[in-house]
Scaffold this active site. Structure first.
Site, PDB file in Angstrom:
ATOM      1  N   ILE A 121       0.911  -1.246  -0.124  1.00 16.11           N
ATOM      2  CA  ILE A 121      -0.093   0.189   0.249  1.00 16.11           C
ATOM      3  C   ILE A 121       0.873   1.240  -0.047  1.00 16.11           C
ATOM      4  O   ILE A 121       0.536   2.236  -0.709  1.00 16.11           O
ATOM      5  CB  ILE A 121      -0.953  -0.142   1.215  1.00 16.11           C
ATOM      6  CG1 ILE A 121      -1.540  -1.405   1.117  1.00 16.11           C
ATOM      7  CG2 ILE A 121      -1.902   1.171   1.176  1.00 16.11           C
ATOM      8  CD1 ILE A 121      -2.637  -1.517   2.458  1.00 16.11           C
ATOM      9  N   ARG A 135      -4.030   1.501  11.493  1.00 15.67           N
ATOM     10  CA  ARG A 135      -4.961   1.302  12.536  1.00 15.67           C
ATOM     11  C   ARG A 135      -4.793   2.326  13.536  1.00 15.67           C
ATOM     12  O   ARG A 135      -4.001   2.972  13.969  1.00 15.67           O
ATOM     13  CB  ARG A 135      -4.357  -0.094  13.240  1.00 15.67           C
ATOM     14  CG  ARG A 135      -4.740  -1.441  12.536  1.00 15.67           C
ATOM     15  CD  ARG A 135      -6.099  -1.672  12.560  1.00 15.67           C
ATOM     16  NE  ARG A 135      -6.368  -2.997  11.841  1.00 15.67           N
ATOM     17  CZ  ARG A 135      -6.748  -3.124  10.453  1.00 15.67           C
ATOM     18  NH1 ARG A 135      -6.841  -2.131   9.826  1.00 15.67           N
ATOM     19  NH2 ARG A 135      -7.041  -4.222  10.094  1.00 15.67           N
ATOM     20  N   ASP A 154      -8.651   7.526   8.958  1.00 17.83           N
ATOM     21  CA  ASP A 154      -9.651   6.778   8.707  1.00 17.83           C
ATOM     22  C   ASP A 154      -9.751   5.500   9.855  1.00 17.83           C
ATOM     23  O   ASP A 154     -10.761   4.962   9.829  1.00 17.83           O
ATOM     24  CB  ASP A 154      -9.177   5.954   7.489  1.00 17.83           C
ATOM     25  CG  ASP A 154      -9.853   4.775   7.070  1.00 17.83           C
ATOM     26  OD1 ASP A 154     -11.272   4.907   6.711  1.00 17.83           O
ATOM     27  OD2 ASP A 154      -9.680   3.573   6.838  1.00 17.83           O
ATOM     28  N   GLU A 176     -13.000   2.594  17.994  1.00 15.15           N
ATOM     29  CA  GLU A 176     -13.937   2.504  16.915  1.00 15.15           C
ATOM     30  C   GLU A 176     -15.220   1.701  17.247  1.00 15.15           C
ATOM     31  O   GLU A 176     -15.229   0.974  18.025  1.00 15.15           O
ATOM     32  CB  GLU A 176     -13.564   1.926  15.788  1.00 15.15           C
ATOM     33  CG  GLU A 176     -12.345   2.687  15.078  1.00 15.15           C
ATOM     34  CD  GLU A 176     -11.828   1.746  13.690  1.00 15.15           C
ATOM     35  OE1 GLU A 176     -12.456   0.790  13.431  1.00 15.15           O
ATOM     36  OE2 GLU A 176     -10.668   2.333  13.104  1.00 15.15           O
ATOM     37  N   HIS A 230     -13.372   4.119   8.823  1.00 11.88           N
ATOM     38  CA  HIS A 230     -12.405   2.798   8.722  1.00 11.88           C
ATOM     39  C   HIS A 230     -12.996   2.343   7.370  1.00 11.88           C
ATOM     40  O   HIS A 230     -13.467   1.035   7.253  1.00 11.88           O
ATOM     41  CB  HIS A 230     -12.457   2.038   9.795  1.00 11.88           C
ATOM     42  CG  HIS A 230     -11.501   1.082   9.821  1.00 11.88           C
ATOM     43  ND1 HIS A 230     -10.658   0.669  10.905  1.00 11.88           N
ATOM     44  CD2 HIS A 230     -11.118   0.364   8.683  1.00 11.88           C
ATOM     45  CE1 HIS A 230      -9.758  -0.113  10.755  1.00 11.88           C
ATOM     46  NE2 HIS A 230      -9.853  -0.370   9.199  1.00 11.88           N
TER      47      HIS A 230
END
Ligand code: GLV
Length: 341
Positions: A174, A253, A277, A282, A300
């Site tokens: 990524i 994360r 994100d 969460e 996310h």
């Protein structure tokens, strides 16, 4: 096994438990159902329901694999699948990050584990790039200002993307895609990684120490995993080392960042803007982040495009297929070879 029309079925001997539901790979799931001895769909059962169903099924035997497309929150561990010890040989998971999987326990019971590392790589890199652009253009502030009837109040000229120094922390699949996209805007890319890449792999990015990444970057983008001792890797000390007025983007994360420390850095203005994100707790970002007009928020979903999710779903099924046919999933993240259960 002989079928009604006299042909021989090519069904595998495997029983597969499916957690969660596919959104796009439904034909592939229908086909895979025909290949295996038995399939149990748990859908979106709660954790307590999964624990109960596993206890109920386990004595039958033959439940060799689990594919997880969603399903219960919490860690995949002994509490969830303990009764399958001795029969479970493979767990395939739809996430790229797998901090919610007790891989050591799976290894100890002789089970392979694979994640889905590449399906969403490109969309995650696109979202990271979007955040970098939003930070440089002060996009959240501008949007909110206009919505409340303002115009250019307090707006200074933006930083140009050409020559902007971006530091990528974690240069895997990524990170490399984000590098490519940001280089397209003329940005200078620094990176810090476990390994210094070869010049061919670096493609113009400059390898630097972690400290240099902090002190030289105007914007830092996090693409690391949480597994590799990265819990609270960015806390007060690291934010203080970053340039005054710099930006941070997190699509990895939440817990890689000490969120309380980020809030302090944003409140002081030392970190000017952020694109996030993922969050420590969460779905509850720190309350300050919800009120700060210098922070872009996303739920996310950095990788959640149609193509990305379909790609991930197929990766899970391909890994199951590999394990059934070749004894090893292509995206194995452990090796239980030689483990006696
Ligand atoms: O966060 C999403 C993933 O790890 O795939």
């Amino acid at each position: 096994m002989a079928t009604a029309n006299g042909t021989t079925s090519t069904k595998s001997k495997h029983g597969v438990i499916v957690l969660g539901k596919t959104r796009f790979a439904n034909d592939e799931v229908a086909a895979f159902e025909k290949q295996h001895a038995k399939v149990a769909y748990f859908g979106n059962a709660s954790r307590a329901e999964v624990i109960a169903k596993v206890k109920e099924l386990a004595p039958e035997g033959g439940w060799t694999s689990v594919v997880k497309f969603g399903g219960p929150a919490g860690t995949v561990n002994e509490e969830l699948f303990g009764p399958l010890k001795g029969q479970l040989g493979f767990v395939g998971y739809i996430g790229a990050g797998f901090d919610s999987i007790d891989v050591d326990w799976l290894t100890s019971i002789g089970a392979w584990f694979s994640n889905a590392p590449t399906g969403v790589a490109d969309p995650v890199a696109t979202t990271a790039s979007m955040f970098v652009l939003m930070c440089t253009r002060n996009a959240v502030s501008a949007d909110l200002e206009i919505r409340k009837g303002g115009w250019r109040n307090g707006f200074d000229y933006a930083l140009d993307t050409r020559g902007l120094v971006v530091g990528i922390f974690g240069m895997g699949t990524i990170g490399k895609l984000t590098r490519d996209k940001l280089q397209g805007f003329g940005m200078k890319i620094l990176y810090h990684n476990r390994h210094h890449l070869s010049p061919e792999e670096e493609k113009g990015a400059e390898y630097v120490s972690f400290e240099d990444l902090l002190t030289r970057s105007q914007c830092i983008v996090l693409h690391c995993s949480l597994q590799q001792d990265n819990y609270h890797k960015f806390s007060d000390k690291e934010f203080a080392l970053m340039k005054k007025g710099s930006y941070i983007v997190n699509v990895s994360r939440g817990s890689v960042i000490d969120e309380e420390a980020l809030v302090r850095a944003l409140q002081s203005g030392h970190v000017a803007r952020a694109g996030l994100d993922c969050f420590e707790n969460e779905p509850h970002p720190h309350p300050y982040l919800l009120t700060c007009n210098r922070v872009a928020l996303y739920p996310h979903q950095a990788g959640a495009t149609h193509v990305g999710i379909y790609g991930k779903e197929k990766e899970v099924l391909n890994n199951l297929d590999d394990w059934v046919t070749k004894g090893k999933p292509r995206d194995a993240q452990n090796s239980p070879v030689g483990v006696k259960v």
